[in-house]
Design a protein around this motif. Sequence first.
Motif, mmCIF file in Angstrom:
data_model
loop_
_atom_site.group_PDB
_atom_site.id
_atom_site.type_symbol
_atom_site.label_atom_id
_atom_site.label_comp_id
_atom_site.label_asym_id
_atom_site.label_seq_id
_atom_site.Cartn_x
_atom_site.Cartn_y
_atom_site.Cartn_z
ATOM 1 N N SER A 254 0.837 -1.205 0.000
ATOM 2 C CA SER A 254 0.000 0.000 0.000
ATOM 3 C C SER A 254 0.870 1.252 0.000
ATOM 4 C CB SER A 254 -0.921 0.003 1.217
ATOM 5 O OG SER A 254 -1.789 -1.101 1.210
ATOM 6 N N GLY A 255 1.935 1.224 0.802
ATOM 7 C CA GLY A 255 2.839 2.366 0.848
ATOM 8 C C GLY A 255 3.500 2.624 -0.491
ATOM 9 N N ILE A 256 3.939 1.573 -1.147
ATOM 10 C CA ILE A 256 4.609 1.727 -2.443
ATOM 11 C C ILE A 256 3.641 2.263 -3.495
ATOM 12 C CG2 ILE A 256 5.707 0.468 -4.334
ATOM 13 C CD1 ILE A 256 6.888 -1.413 -2.182
ATOM 14 N N ILE A 257 2.449 1.674 -3.582
ATOM 15 C CA ILE A 257 1.478 2.114 -4.590
ATOM 16 C C ILE A 257 1.032 3.550 -4.326
ATOM 17 C CG2 ILE A 257 -0.780 1.670 -5.629
ATOM 18 C CD1 ILE A 257 1.311 -0.409 -6.332
ATOM 19 N N SER A 258 0.852 3.910 -3.054
ATOM 20 C CA SER A 258 0.468 5.284 -2.717
ATOM 21 C C SER A 258 1.528 6.280 -3.150
ATOM 22 C CB SER A 258 0.230 5.411 -1.209
ATOM 23 O OG SER A 258 -0.853 4.618 -0.786
ATOM 24 N N SER A 259 2.787 5.837 -3.172
ATOM 25 C CA SER A 259 3.902 6.733 -3.479
ATOM 26 C C SER A 259 4.145 6.915 -4.970
ATOM 27 C CB SER A 259 5.178 6.192 -2.837
ATOM 28 O OG SER A 259 5.063 6.115 -1.444
ATOM 29 N N ILE A 260 3.655 6.021 -5.786
ATOM 30 C CA ILE A 260 4.003 6.031 -7.210
ATOM 31 C C ILE A 260 3.673 7.351 -7.905
ATOM 32 C CG2 ILE A 260 3.316 5.010 -9.434
ATOM 33 C CD1 ILE A 260 3.536 2.282 -8.108
ATOM 34 N N PRO A 261 2.484 7.962 -7.695
ATOM 35 C CA PRO A 261 2.241 9.253 -8.358
ATOM 36 C C PRO A 261 3.268 10.315 -7.983
ATOM 37 C CG PRO A 261 0.191 8.354 -7.499
ATOM 38 C CD PRO A 261 1.289 7.509 -6.958
ATOM 39 N N GLY A 262 3.805 10.232 -6.761
ATOM 40 C CA GLY A 262 4.789 11.206 -6.324
ATOM 41 C C GLY A 262 6.074 11.155 -7.128
ATOM 42 N N ILE A 263 6.438 9.975 -7.653
ATOM 43 C CA ILE A 263 7.653 9.861 -8.469
ATOM 44 C C ILE A 263 7.520 10.734 -9.706
ATOM 45 C CG2 ILE A 263 9.088 8.283 -9.820
ATOM 46 C CD1 ILE A 263 8.210 6.051 -7.911
ATOM 47 N N ALA A 264 6.375 10.621 -10.398
ATOM 48 C CA ALA A 264 6.148 11.431 -11.595
ATOM 49 C C ALA A 264 6.076 12.907 -11.248
ATOM 50 C CB ALA A 264 4.854 10.983 -12.280
ATOM 51 N N THR A 265 5.495 13.231 -10.103
ATOM 52 C CA THR A 265 5.364 14.624 -9.701
ATOM 53 C C THR A 265 6.734 15.248 -9.452
ATOM 54 O OG1 THR A 265 3.213 14.154 -8.721
ATOM 55 C CG2 THR A 265 4.305 16.167 -8.023
ATOM 56 N N ILE A 266 7.603 14.540 -8.751
ATOM 57 C CA ILE A 266 8.951 15.048 -8.487
ATOM 58 C C ILE A 266 9.714 15.246 -9.801
ATOM 59 C CG2 ILE A 266 11.187 14.437 -7.506
ATOM 60 C CD1 ILE A 266 9.679 13.045 -5.264
ATOM 61 N N LEU A 311 -0.658 3.311 -14.380
ATOM 62 C CA LEU A 311 -1.646 4.383 -14.513
ATOM 63 C C LEU A 311 -1.520 5.394 -13.373
ATOM 64 C CD1 LEU A 311 -4.744 2.261 -15.600
ATOM 65 C CD2 LEU A 311 -3.492 3.913 -17.021
ATOM 66 N N ARG A 312 -1.236 4.924 -12.162
ATOM 67 C CA ARG A 312 -1.021 5.835 -11.036
ATOM 68 C C ARG A 312 0.215 6.705 -11.273
ATOM 69 N NH1 ARG A 312 -4.662 7.598 -8.662
ATOM 70 N NH2 ARG A 312 -3.497 8.002 -6.750
ATOM 71 N N PHE A 313 1.236 6.126 -11.923
ATOM 72 C CA PHE A 313 2.426 6.899 -12.275
ATOM 73 C C PHE A 313 2.069 8.022 -13.244
ATOM 74 C CE2 PHE A 313 6.085 7.446 -15.198
ATOM 75 C CZ PHE A 313 7.011 7.948 -14.297
ATOM 76 N N LEU A 314 1.289 7.719 -14.270
ATOM 77 C CA LEU A 314 0.873 8.747 -15.229
ATOM 78 C C LEU A 314 0.016 9.809 -14.555
ATOM 79 C CD1 LEU A 314 -0.021 6.607 -18.392
ATOM 80 C CD2 LEU A 314 2.108 7.845 -17.890
ATOM 81 N N THR A 315 -0.811 9.398 -13.611
ATOM 82 C CA THR A 315 -1.630 10.355 -12.873
ATOM 83 C C THR A 315 -0.753 11.377 -12.158
ATOM 84 O OG1 THR A 315 -3.353 8.688 -12.537
ATOM 85 C CG2 THR A 315 -3.392 10.603 -11.087
ATOM 86 N N GLY A 316 0.419 10.956 -11.725
ATOM 87 C CA GLY A 316 1.328 11.863 -11.020
ATOM 88 C C GLY A 316 1.747 13.056 -11.850
ATOM 89 N N PHE A 317 1.835 12.916 -13.182
ATOM 90 C CA PHE A 317 2.183 14.051 -14.041
ATOM 91 C C PHE A 317 1.059 15.095 -14.022
ATOM 92 C CE2 PHE A 317 4.851 10.699 -15.990
ATOM 93 C CZ PHE A 317 6.079 11.321 -15.869
ATOM 94 N N SER A 318 -0.158 14.629 -13.980
ATOM 95 C CA SER A 318 -1.292 15.556 -13.870
ATOM 96 C C SER A 318 -1.268 16.282 -12.536
ATOM 97 C CB SER A 318 -2.605 14.782 -14.034
ATOM 98 O OG SER A 318 -3.721 15.599 -13.736
ATOM 99 N N ILE A 319 -1.063 15.525 -11.457
ATOM 100 C CA ILE A 319 -1.032 16.112 -10.122
ATOM 101 C C ILE A 319 0.072 17.159 -10.015
ATOM 102 C CG2 ILE A 319 -0.587 15.597 -7.680
ATOM 103 C CD1 ILE A 319 -1.902 12.855 -8.170
ATOM 104 N N ALA A 320 1.223 16.911 -10.684
ATOM 105 C CA ALA A 320 2.369 17.818 -10.607
ATOM 106 C C ALA A 320 2.027 19.222 -11.071
ATOM 107 C CB ALA A 320 3.523 17.257 -11.439
ATOM 108 N N ALA A 321 1.129 19.333 -12.046
ATOM 109 C CA ALA A 321 0.838 20.635 -12.649
ATOM 110 C C ALA A 321 -0.397 21.306 -12.071
ATOM 111 C CB ALA A 321 0.660 20.469 -14.162
ATOM 112 N N LEU A 322 -1.335 20.546 -11.541
ATOM 113 C CA LEU A 322 -2.647 21.101 -11.224
ATOM 114 C C LEU A 322 -2.620 22.213 -10.177
ATOM 115 C CD1 LEU A 322 -4.879 17.883 -11.257
ATOM 116 C CD2 LEU A 322 -5.058 19.843 -12.792
ATOM 117 N N LEU A 323 -2.223 21.881 -8.958
ATOM 118 C CA LEU A 323 -2.316 22.863 -7.886
ATOM 119 C C LEU A 323 -1.345 24.028 -8.060
ATOM 120 C CD1 LEU A 323 -4.128 23.293 -5.472
ATOM 121 C CD2 LEU A 323 -2.424 22.160 -4.039
#
Length: 405
Positions: A254-266, A311-323
Amino acid sequence: MNDKVWHRNLIILWFGAFMSEGAISLIVPIMPLFLKTLGNYSNKEINLLTGMIFSITFLIKAIISPLWGKISDQKGHKPMLLKAAGGLTFCCLLISIAPNIWIIFLARAIQGVFSGYINNSESMIAAQVPDNKNGFALGTLATGDTAGLLCGPIIGGILATGFGFRGTFIIAGLLMGLVFLLSLILVKENFQPLPKKQVVGILETMREQEFPKIIIIIFIITMIIQATNNAVNPIISLYLADILHNPSNLTLISGIISSIPGIATIMSATYFGHLGDRYGQTKLLSAALILGILTYIPQIFITNIWVFSFLRFLTGFSIAALLPAAQAILTLETDHKSLGRIFSYNQTFQAMGNVLGMTLSSIVSAYLGYSQMFLLVVILEIIGLTLVPMTKRHSSNIFSNKTSL
């Protein structure tokens, strides 16, 4: 403020945001599993209780943020940073000794009163940097936030495996104590307080703005962004338990999967900040929402863990730009003497978005299933996309003195 000071503050606040988000996010994937140890609850009850416990923090924050905004206009952002770091330290330590769910609920409510480290970091930096560096500065600060978001769940999974749930909360409290000390000693603010007679309410504040309708639309978009960003993680350990049939190392997975979007965001947040400064934050905001929609749609149907992770990794690119894009627009459209108040109102909408996302996702997951929760996120992002064109400067001043309120 000269370049040297705001650059130094950006570095310090980046680290503070990393530590703060790390302390918060390491709790997220293990909280539902911790709740299961405190009573004989069904999965449906755990879904609902998790939603309640996460939502109460942001509900209280939504109510209290305008008050903190007024105080920040009089006292500065630094006292708000110290308030938030100290409050979260206390709440994490209280959860670590909680004998039942209701003490956890109380601790999360108290956290809502004293929350706001990252929000105040953003408003401090927004007030200090030149206008042509807003996207870069806020994007850079977002990498600290999301680096903590990335590392926190993984660390939480490892710590929970090695030290148990309660030991993990103690460590989170100690991390926030460190953030308090770093902010106290290292953050510098040349603050000029507004006289009390100049600290006005929301209607007067909005009348001071040249394009208040744009600001209101950004508030609403911010709420939607937060709802979509925070709909998944609170229940992700329960979702993974469902599709993986309760593996023995669930906390770590759970910890690893929760973190995956953050990799793309960074990887992308600072770059997206530069793109927003160059081509326009409105265009960046639209592109990020479209990307989010395209990555969430397959998550409605996919239950393969590897495809879901991608897919969670790709979602991280969206999160990186939104806020960062939304906040950059807000900064550019706000009179700087009322920036603290406007950002406090924005914090209220962020908190409302968290409440909306977590509450709806827990209810939908409990009664309709996890796939419908991802459908809910898609619908919210489509609504946000339809609002973006309204942030262009063609709107009349709906708070002008000629307008009847």
